[in-house]
Design a protein around this motif. Structure first.
Motif, short mmCIF file in Angstrom:
data_model
loop_
_atom_site.label_atom_id
_atom_site.label_comp_id
_atom_site.label_asym_id
_atom_site.label_seq_id
_atom_site.Cartn_x
_atom_site.Cartn_y
_atom_site.Cartn_z
N ARG A 195 0.83 -1.21 0.00
CA ARG A 195 0.00 0.00 0.00
C ARG A 195 0.86 1.26 0.00
O ARG A 195 0.52 2.26 -0.63
CB ARG A 195 -0.96 0.00 1.20
N ASP A 196 1.98 1.21 0.72
CA ASP A 196 2.88 2.37 0.72
C ASP A 196 3.47 2.58 -0.67
O ASP A 196 3.60 3.72 -1.14
CB ASP A 196 4.00 2.18 1.74
N ILE A 197 3.85 1.50 -1.32
CA ILE A 197 4.41 1.61 -2.67
C ILE A 197 3.37 2.17 -3.62
O ILE A 197 3.65 3.08 -4.43
CB ILE A 197 4.92 0.25 -3.16
N LEU A 198 2.14 1.67 -3.54
CA LEU A 198 1.09 2.16 -4.42
C LEU A 198 0.79 3.63 -4.17
O LEU A 198 0.61 4.41 -5.12
CB LEU A 198 -0.19 1.33 -4.23
N GLU A 199 0.76 4.02 -2.92
CA GLU A 199 0.51 5.43 -2.58
C GLU A 199 1.58 6.32 -3.20
O GLU A 199 1.28 7.35 -3.81
CB GLU A 199 0.47 5.61 -1.07
N ARG A 200 2.82 5.92 -3.05
CA ARG A 200 3.91 6.73 -3.58
C ARG A 200 3.89 6.75 -5.11
O ARG A 200 4.19 7.78 -5.73
CB ARG A 200 5.26 6.21 -3.07
N TYR A 201 3.54 5.64 -5.69
CA TYR A 201 3.44 5.58 -7.15
C TYR A 201 2.38 6.55 -7.66
O TYR A 201 2.61 7.32 -8.61
CB TYR A 201 3.11 4.16 -7.58
N LEU A 202 1.22 6.54 -7.03
CA LEU A 202 0.14 7.42 -7.47
C LEU A 202 0.48 8.89 -7.28
O LEU A 202 -0.04 9.75 -7.99
CB LEU A 202 -1.14 7.09 -6.70
N ASN A 203 1.35 9.19 -6.32
CA ASN A 203 1.71 10.58 -6.06
C ASN A 203 2.89 11.07 -6.88
O ASN A 203 3.23 12.26 -6.82
CB ASN A 203 2.02 10.77 -4.57
N THR A 204 3.54 10.18 -7.64
CA THR A 204 4.69 10.61 -8.44
C THR A 204 4.51 10.40 -9.93
O THR A 204 5.36 10.79 -10.72
CB THR A 204 5.97 9.87 -7.99
N SER A 205 3.41 9.79 -10.33
CA SER A 205 3.21 9.46 -11.74
C SER A 205 2.76 10.68 -12.55
O SER A 205 2.08 11.57 -12.04
CB SER A 205 2.18 8.34 -11.89
N TRP A 206 3.14 10.66 -13.81
CA TRP A 206 2.82 11.75 -14.74
C TRP A 206 1.50 11.45 -15.44
O TRP A 206 1.33 10.40 -16.05
CB TRP A 206 3.95 11.90 -15.74
N PHE A 207 0.54 12.39 -15.36
CA PHE A 207 -0.77 12.20 -15.97
C PHE A 207 -1.04 13.20 -17.10
O PHE A 207 -2.13 13.24 -17.63
CB PHE A 207 -1.87 12.35 -14.92
N GLY A 208 -0.04 14.00 -17.44
CA GLY A 208 -0.28 15.00 -18.48
C GLY A 208 -0.86 16.28 -17.90
O GLY A 208 -1.15 16.39 -16.70
N ARG A 209 -1.01 17.28 -18.79
CA ARG A 209 -1.54 18.59 -18.39
C ARG A 209 -0.74 19.22 -17.26
O ARG A 209 -1.27 19.92 -16.39
CB ARG A 209 -3.02 18.49 -17.99
N GLY A 210 0.56 18.94 -17.23
CA GLY A 210 1.41 19.51 -16.20
C GLY A 210 1.21 18.92 -14.82
O GLY A 210 1.64 19.51 -13.84
N SER A 211 0.54 17.77 -14.74
CA SER A 211 0.15 17.22 -13.44
C SER A 211 0.95 15.98 -13.07
O SER A 211 0.91 14.99 -13.80
CB SER A 211 -1.34 16.87 -13.44
N TYR A 212 1.63 16.03 -11.96
CA TYR A 212 2.23 14.85 -11.34
C TYR A 212 1.33 14.44 -10.18
O TYR A 212 0.94 15.26 -9.35
CB TYR A 212 3.63 15.17 -10.78
#
Length: 676
Positions: A195-212
Motif C-alpha cells: 500500500r505504501d508503494i502504491l501510494e507513492r506511485y500514485l503521487n509521483t506518476s505523470w498524468f499530463g496537463r502539467g500534473s504529477y
C-alpha cells in the motif's frame, strides 16, 4: 626354513583419495569432439554435456545477478522532482487562486483514493501487484535478452519498478538503468508495504496537463478532489499512464478514439480480475469526457501580490522554513475574496485612466496601494500595483508613504485615552470631544515649558490648509473639518511617545515611525495600506485591535498545519473608540465634513482623508461595520526611489495635487462591491 609369505601393503587413505580424484576427472573431462564416435555423431554433445553446459550458464548468471543485487542500494534521497510539489493557494470561498512551484503535484494518502480507482490503475498497469515480488518475469527476461543482444530495453515494468524509476532513477530506457530498477524494486518490495508503494506511485506518476500525482490529475481533468472520482473516471486516468500525449481525449479525434478504446479495455479488465461486477460495468456506457485543459493559474495581475502576502504570513506564523515551504505540498487557504479584489483593481484602473503619463510628466510614476480589512482582521482585498509580473513591489504593503493628516484620529484617540500634560510634573488632565483648542493659522507650538524652538532658533508654528483660521474649535470639530493646528498642539500636550504608543496599540507597526517632532502628529509615519485599514478598523471594533491576517488555514498532505494567530488586544476603551468613530462619521456626514464626498446611500460610513505636509502623498481611509479600506497615492522616482510631489497631477496645474484620487478610488470600489 620355510619360505616367508610376502604380505601386500594395504593402500593408504591418501592414495585412495588421489585415485578417486583421477577417476572423477576422467569421468567429467571434456570429451569433445567425442572419442569413439564417427561422422556427425562425433560433433554432437551428449545429454550430460548439454546438462553441464546449462547448469554452468545458470550458475554463472545466478552468481552475476546475485553480485549485482548485493551491490545495488536504494538511495536515501528521492529525485528532486519526485519530492517537489506545488503549493496551492485558494480564495476565501475555497476555489483555486494560484499554484506556485516548478511541479504541479499534490500528495494524497492512499485512503483518499477510492478503491475502484486504485483497481482501475492496477488493472491497467499491474494486476498482480499485490502478489508479485516487485518485478515482472517477462520484463526480467527481456532485460537479460537485451544484455546478450545489446540495445535498449522495453516496457512491461511492475508498478514497483515504475515507482523506482520515477522516484530514484531516470526515464532513459537503457539496460543498465532497467537492471538497476529491477534490483531496487525487489529490495523495495521487501522493505515497504504494498500500500505504501502504491501510494507513492500514485503521487509521483505523470498524468499530463502539467500534473504529477493523481490528486492534481483529478483536478486537471475533472475539476474535483480525487476522493470524488468514480471507477469510470478512474479508468480514463489509468489510460493516461500509458502516455498522456497519446490518450488525452481533448487533444484531437485520434486521441479521443484511443482514449475511449483504452477506457473500455480498463473497465473490462477490472471485470476480468474480479474488481468490478458486470452490473457495475454495465452502468458505465458513456465515456466520462474530461473538461478542457485549464488555463495556467499564474501570478498575473493582483494574484502575485496576494500570493506574496499569504506566503509572508505563513513564514512569520509557522515553524516552516523557507526551504521546506519551497519543497511544496502545502494548501494555503487565504482570506482574499475574489469579487472584492476585482472590484478594487477596477476602481484603481478607472482612476488611473484619468491620468495621461505620456503627455504630462506630473502623471508619471504614480503608485497606488490599497487594502480592505474586516473588523476581525481578515484581509479581504489588496491592490499592490499594475500587475505582479510588471511591478513586483507590493504597494499595498509599502512602508514609504507618509500617512499625512489621516493619522490625526490616533492623536485624538491618545488624548481621549491618556489625557494631556499641560505642566511639567503636574497631573494629567482629561479631555473630551468638546474640549476647545486654538484653530487659527500659524499658532506657536508649545510644550509644558513654553514655545517649541527648532534647530534654527525659530519658534515652530502650525499651519492649516490654505492658511485658514477657525478660532476656538472643539477637538471633534478639528477631526471633522481636518483642522491641523489643534492636532499639532494636542499631540504635544498628550506627549508624542504616548501618541506613538496608542497608534501601535491600534495596529500600526513600530517601524512606521520617525522622529518625534511637532509634525509627527500630522502623519510623518509611513504605515502600509494594510496597517492603516487595520488600525481604522479598531475604531469600528469598539477599541479592540485584531491583527491583519491573510491565511485562514494551512494543510500539508491533507493534515492541518498549526498557524500561530495573533491575539486580539484592547487598544482603548469602547467609549474612546465610540468618540473617535463619532468624529470620523461626522467627517463624512456633516455638511462641512472634510470627507463628505465619501457619503453613500444606505451605508454608515466613517473615514478621513489625508495629505502629507510636503505634498508627496494622499490618502483616504474609510470604513463601515463590515470593512475598513485604506487607499494611498504617491509618486516614486524610479532612479532615486525618492517620493515626488503630487502637485499638478491630473493636469490641473498648481491648484491640484491628486488628493481627491484616493477618495475617488475608495468610493468607486465601495459602489462596485454592491454587485458582488
Amino acid at each position: 626354513m620355510g619360505k616367508h609369505r610376502k604380505h601386500r601393503r594395504k593402500p593408504s587413505s591418501k592414495s585412495r583419495r588421489m585415485r578417486l580424484r583421477r577417476w572423477a576427472a576422467a569421468r567429467i573431462r571434456l570429451d569433445y569432439p567425442r572419442t569413439g564416435r564417427r561422422g556427425v555423431r562425433r560433433w554432437l554433445p551428449s545429454w550430460r554435456q548439454i546438462a553441464l553446459f546449462f547448469l554452468f550458464c545458470v550458475g554463472g548468471l545466478t552468481g552475476l545477478l546475485s553480485f549485482l543485487y548485493l551491490q545495488t542500494d536504494i538511495p536515501k534521497n528521492l529525485n528532486d522532482f519526485a519530492t517537489q510539489q506545488d503549493n496551492v493557494y485558494y480564495w476565501a470561498d475555497g476555489t483555486e487562486m494560484a499554484r506556485t512551484g516548478p511541479v504541479n503535484r499534490q500528495e494524497v494518502p492512499l485512503k483518499k483514493v477510492p478503491e475502484q480507482v486504485q483497481w482501475a490503475i492496477l488493472a491497467a498497469e499491474n494486476a498482480s501487484f499485490y502478489s508479485d515480488s516487485g518485478v515482472s518475469p517477462s520484463g526480467l527476461m527481456r532485460a537479460v535478452t537485451r544484455m546478450v543482444t545489446g540495445g535498449e530495453t522495453q516496457g512491461g515494468s511492475t508498478i514497483t519498478q515504475q515507482y523506482v524509476k520515477n522516484a530514484y532513477l531516470n526515464q532513459r530506457q537503457t539496460f543498465s538503468r532497467k537492471l538497476t530498477e529491477m534490483f531496487m524494486a525487489i529490495k523495495l518490495d521487501d522493505r515497504m508495504s504494498k500500500r505504501d508503494i502504491l501510494e507513492r506511485y500514485l503521487n509521483t506518476s505523470w498524468f499530463g496537463r502539467g500534473s504529477y500525482g493523481i490528486q492534481r490529475a483529478s483536478y486537471a481533468y475533472y475539476g474535483k478532489d480525487v476522493s470524488e472520482l468514480n471507477a469510470s473516471e478512474g479508468a480514463l486516468l489509468a489510460s493516461l499512464l500509458k502516455g498522456a500525449g497519446t490518450f488525452d481525449p481533448t487533444l484531437g479525434a485520434k486521441n479521443h478514439k484511443r482514449a475511449v478504446d483504452r477506457w473500455r479495455w480498463v473497465l473490462d479488465r477490472m471485470v476480468d480480475i474480479g474488481r468490478l461486477s458486470k452490473s457495475e460495468r454495465a452502468r458505465y456506457t458513456k465515456f466520462p469526457e474530461p473538461k478542457a485543459p485549464p488555463k495556467p493559474a499564474g501570478l498575473t495581475g493582483q494574484v502575485g501580490y496576494l500570493v506574496e502576502t499569504a506566503k509572508a504570513y505563513v513564514s512569520s506564523h509557522t515553524e516552516i522554513s523557507d526551504a521546506d515551504f519551497d519543497l511544496g505540498g502545502y494548501q494555503i487557504h487565504t482570506t482574499f475574496e475574489k469579487p472584492k479584489v476585482q472590484a478594487l483593481a477596477k476602481a484603481v484602473e478607472q482612476t488611473r485612466d484619468k491620468l495621461d503619463p505620456e503627455r504630462r510628466p506630473e502623471d508619471r510614476h504614480v503608485r497606488v496601494g490599497a487594502a480592505s480589512v474586516a473588523p476581525g482582521g481578515a484581509i479581504r482585498a489588496l491592490y499592490g500595483g499594475p500587475g505582479y509580473l510588471e511591478q513586483g513591489f507590493n504597494d499595498a504593503n509599502a512602508s514609504n508613504v507618509p500617512a499625512g493628516t489621516s493619522f490625526t484620529p490616533f492623536v485624538y484617540a491618545a488624548a481621549l485615552r491618556d489625557g494631556v500634560l499641560l505642566q511639567r510634573n503636574g497631573a494629567r488632565t482629561p479631555v473630551t470631544p468638546s474640549t476647545l483648542y486654538d484653530g487659527n493659522n500659524k499658532i506657536a507650538v508649545h510644550t509644558p515649558e513654553g514655545p517649541y524652538w527648532d534647530r534654527g532658533g525659530k519658534i515652530v508654528r502650525a499651519t492649516n490648509d490654505g492658511d485658514a483660521s477657525y478660532g476656538q474649535v472643539s477637538l471633534r470639530q478639528a477631526i471633522v473639518q481636518s483642522i491641523n493646528t489643534p492636532m499639532i498642539q494636542l499631540g504635544m500636550d498628550v506627549g508624542l511617545d504616548r501618541v506613538r504608543r496608542v497608534s501601535i496599540d491600534a495596529g500600526l507597526l513600530p517601524s512606521s515611525f520617525g522622529a518625534r517632532v511637532p509634525a509627527f502628529s500630522l502623519g510623518t509615519a509611513t504605515p502600509s495600506s494594510i496597517r492603516m485599514a487595520s488600525a481604522y478598523g479598531t475604531f469600528a471594533a469598539e477599541g479592540t485591535h485584531h491583527a491583519p491576517y491573510s491565511v485562514s488555514g494551512l494543510t500539508h498532505g491533507g493534515q492541518q498545519v498549526e498557524l500561530r494567530k495573533d491575539r486580539a488586544r484592547r487598544a482603548f476603551s469602547a467609549e474612546v473608540a465610540a468618540q473617535v468613530d463619532d468624529a470620523l462619521r461626522g467627517a463624512v456626514q456633516s455638511p462641512d465634513g472634510s470627507a463628505r464626498g465619501a457619503a453613500m446611500a444606505d451605508a454608515e460610513v466613517a473615514g478621513k482623508g489625508g495629505t502629507a505636509q510636503d505634498g508627496t502623498s494622499a490618502w483616504f481611509v474609510g470604513y463601515t461595520k463590515e470593512l475598513s479600506t485604506a487607499v494611498s497615492l504617491s509618486r516614486l522616482d524610479p532612479k532615486s526611489q525618492e517620493l515626488m510631489p503630487l502637485e499638478g497631477m491630473g493636469g490641473g496645474g498648481a491648484d491640484t495635487s491628486g488628493d481627491t484620487y484616493p477618495l475617488d478610488i475608495w468610493k468607486s470600489y465601495m459602489a462596485g462591491r454592491t454587485g458582488e
